[in-house]
Design a protein around this motif. Sequence first.
Motif, short mmCIF file in Angstrom:
data_model
loop_
_atom_site.label_atom_id
_atom_site.label_comp_id
_atom_site.label_asym_id
_atom_site.label_seq_id
_atom_site.Cartn_x
_atom_site.Cartn_y
_atom_site.Cartn_z
N MET A 25 -30.94 -25.22 66.42
CA MET A 25 -30.21 -25.12 65.15
C MET A 25 -31.23 -25.13 64.01
SD MET A 25 -26.86 -27.45 65.80
CE MET A 25 -27.59 -28.69 66.86
N ALA A 28 -34.76 -20.86 61.99
CA ALA A 28 -35.49 -20.14 60.95
C ALA A 28 -35.59 -21.07 59.75
CB ALA A 28 -34.74 -18.88 60.57
N ARG A 30 -38.37 -23.63 56.95
CA ARG A 30 -39.65 -23.98 56.31
C ARG A 30 -40.76 -24.46 57.23
NH1 ARG A 30 -36.44 -27.54 52.12
NH2 ARG A 30 -35.31 -27.62 54.09
N TYR A 35 -41.83 -17.95 57.34
CA TYR A 35 -40.67 -18.17 56.47
C TYR A 35 -41.13 -18.58 55.07
CZ TYR A 35 -36.46 -20.22 54.45
OH TYR A 35 -35.42 -20.51 53.61
N ILE A 71 -29.74 -16.83 65.67
CA ILE A 71 -28.58 -17.16 64.84
C ILE A 71 -28.78 -16.46 63.50
CG2 ILE A 71 -29.63 -19.37 64.14
CD1 ILE A 71 -26.62 -20.41 63.93
N ALA A 74 -28.09 -17.26 57.31
CA ALA A 74 -27.08 -17.36 56.25
C ALA A 74 -26.95 -18.85 55.94
CB ALA A 74 -25.76 -16.79 56.72
N PHE A 142 -21.95 -17.78 62.63
CA PHE A 142 -21.50 -19.16 62.39
C PHE A 142 -20.76 -19.30 61.08
CE2 PHE A 142 -24.17 -20.75 58.95
CZ PHE A 142 -25.23 -19.85 58.93
N TYR A 152 -18.69 -30.78 51.00
CA TYR A 152 -19.64 -30.29 49.99
C TYR A 152 -18.92 -29.91 48.70
CZ TYR A 152 -23.71 -30.34 53.01
OH TYR A 152 -24.75 -30.76 53.80
N TRP A 208 -20.74 -33.13 59.43
CA TRP A 208 -20.51 -34.48 58.90
C TRP A 208 -19.21 -35.12 59.36
CZ3 TRP A 208 -25.17 -34.99 58.36
CH2 TRP A 208 -25.97 -34.14 57.60
O1 CP3 Z 1 -30.12 -21.93 61.98
C1 CP3 Z 1 -30.63 -20.98 61.36
O2 CP3 Z 1 -31.81 -20.65 61.48
C2 CP3 Z 1 -29.72 -20.15 60.47
C3 CP3 Z 1 -29.68 -20.52 59.11
C4 CP3 Z 1 -28.90 -21.72 58.59
C5 CP3 Z 1 -29.14 -22.23 57.29
N1 CP3 Z 1 -28.19 -23.17 57.02
C6 CP3 Z 1 -30.21 -21.79 56.37
C7 CP3 Z 1 -30.74 -22.77 55.38
C8 CP3 Z 1 -27.83 -22.43 59.12
C9 CP3 Z 1 -27.17 -22.32 60.49
C10 CP3 Z 1 -27.40 -23.34 58.11
C11 CP3 Z 1 -26.23 -24.23 58.29
C12 CP3 Z 1 -26.02 -25.29 57.31
N2 CP3 Z 1 -26.24 -25.28 55.96
C13 CP3 Z 1 -25.42 -26.55 57.63
C14 CP3 Z 1 -24.92 -26.95 58.98
C15 CP3 Z 1 -26.02 -27.38 59.86
C16 CP3 Z 1 -26.59 -28.74 59.52
O3 CP3 Z 1 -27.81 -28.78 59.32
O4 CP3 Z 1 -25.85 -29.70 59.50
C17 CP3 Z 1 -25.36 -27.28 56.44
C18 CP3 Z 1 -24.83 -28.70 56.29
C19 CP3 Z 1 -25.87 -26.47 55.39
C20 CP3 Z 1 -25.94 -26.80 53.95
C21 CP3 Z 1 -27.33 -26.81 53.47
N3 CP3 Z 1 -28.09 -25.69 53.25
C22 CP3 Z 1 -28.13 -27.93 53.13
C23 CP3 Z 1 -27.68 -29.37 53.25
C24 CP3 Z 1 -29.35 -27.45 52.71
C25 CP3 Z 1 -30.49 -28.26 52.14
C26 CP3 Z 1 -31.20 -29.02 53.17
C27 CP3 Z 1 -32.51 -28.39 53.47
O5 CP3 Z 1 -32.83 -28.26 54.67
O6 CP3 Z 1 -33.21 -28.03 52.51
C28 CP3 Z 1 -29.35 -26.04 52.83
C29 CP3 Z 1 -30.44 -25.11 52.54
C30 CP3 Z 1 -30.85 -24.25 53.68
N4 CP3 Z 1 -30.02 -23.49 54.45
C31 CP3 Z 1 -32.18 -24.01 54.11
C32 CP3 Z 1 -32.11 -23.10 55.18
C33 CP3 Z 1 -33.25 -22.51 55.98
C34 CP3 Z 1 -33.43 -24.63 53.47
C35 CP3 Z 1 -34.36 -23.55 53.15
C36 CP3 Z 1 -35.05 -23.41 51.85
O7 CP3 Z 1 -34.86 -24.11 50.85
O8 CP3 Z 1 -35.88 -22.48 51.89
#
Ligand code: CP3
Length: 345
Positions: A25, A28, A30, A35, A71, A74, A142, A152, A208
């Motif tokens: 999960m 892709a 940081r 990336y 995956i 998005a 997904f 959220y 969550w």
């Molecule tokens: O899995 C993959 O590679 C596909 C991409 C993917 C992202 N978000 C890209 C992303 C997927 C499957 C998600 C799902 C997602 N997004 C969830 C469910 C999974 C989980 O972790 O519980 C949730 C809760 C989110 C909401 C979200 N998006 C948060 C809380 C954050 C900030 C936290 C963080 O890691 O910075 C994001 C940003 C986000 N979505 C990033 C990525 C790669 C961070 C990348 C960046 O800032 O460059």
Amino acid sequence: MTENDSRFLKACRGEEVDCTPIWFMRQAGRYMQEYRKLREKHTLLELCTRPDLAKEVTLQPIRRFDLDAAIVFADILLPLKSMGVGFDFVKGKGPVIHQPIRSPADVEKLHAGDPEEDLKCVLETLGLVRGELDPKIALIGFAGAPFTVASYMIEGGYSRNFLHTKRLMYSHPEAWQRLMETTSEVMARYLTAQIEAGAQAIQLFDSWVGSLEPEDYRRYVLPYSQKIFARLKPYSVPLLHFGTGTATLLELMKEAGGTVMGVDWRISLKDARGRLGSNTPIQGNLDPVALFAPPSCLEEKVDQVLEQADGRPGHIFNLGHGILPETPVENVEAVVEWVHAKSKR
Ligand code: CP3
């Protein structure tokens, strides 16, 4: 091999495989230099919504590791656009909702728009990725589950105790129902469109939902996640249902739907199997923080997951939650290799 015979899809259907499939999960992101390099030039929203870029990012981990599934790149918050909810990703803070939903009047303003139109970019990405992907690698689409997405929209961002969410749920059950109905309708449309655009499996992220007691899950969440799974069932693609901290919710989550249940590291795969029945395929459940451990300790933990899975069909190796930004790449690579080699049948 046809696309339907991939190791991942077979394991999702509980069929015999040559070795255990693995993907991560948030694979892709940081922790990968490739990336970070693209991310320097583009915002996260650009990476998600420009199909040429999203395709590249989706394929980055596939090129680097011997993974069994891709995956689509998005985010679970993209469909907020189809409900009229504005948000942004803020550096160091994560997602920020511009005007959080706090009252029945706020809920009234939501609408179930048209994700097929609003998120055409994601559907296009799926087509581009499938066009380049080796048939032995499955493509996963997904969405977020209604509870997690609603949390959220209500909290405005990440929350520790989900105070606003639960307060709305308990104080205004009718508004809650409407909010969950709108959200589940949008997700059902979005996921249907993803399958039609080429997604071979779907994962619903209820990250969550473990914050709820079972009775609240049954009453306030189950019917809405159930509606999504019911709408996807006719397509006969594997439906992965994931949450964290769900040890006490597993039976109810299975009742809501999904053909593969995702679990985190707080429950052993053996116990999860015991609760779900041995015919339910399972995905998990290495602690993402184990990837920061010294190799010998990490290897022991990988062995432990495989031992718990016991070589039986219907196990997809994954983390118990998303991969963390500072994760050492060489450890990710090692885990993929170990899982394939150690699970050879
Ligand atoms: O899995 C993959 O590679 C596909 C991409 C993917 C992202 N978000 C890209 C992303 C997927 C499957 C998600 C799902 C997602 N997004 C969830 C469910 C999974 C989980 O972790 O519980 C949730 C809760 C989110 C909401 C979200 N998006 C948060 C809380 C954050 C900030 C936290 C963080 O890691 O910075 C994001 C940003 C986000 N979505 C990033 C990525 C790669 C961070 C990348 C960046 O800032 O460059």
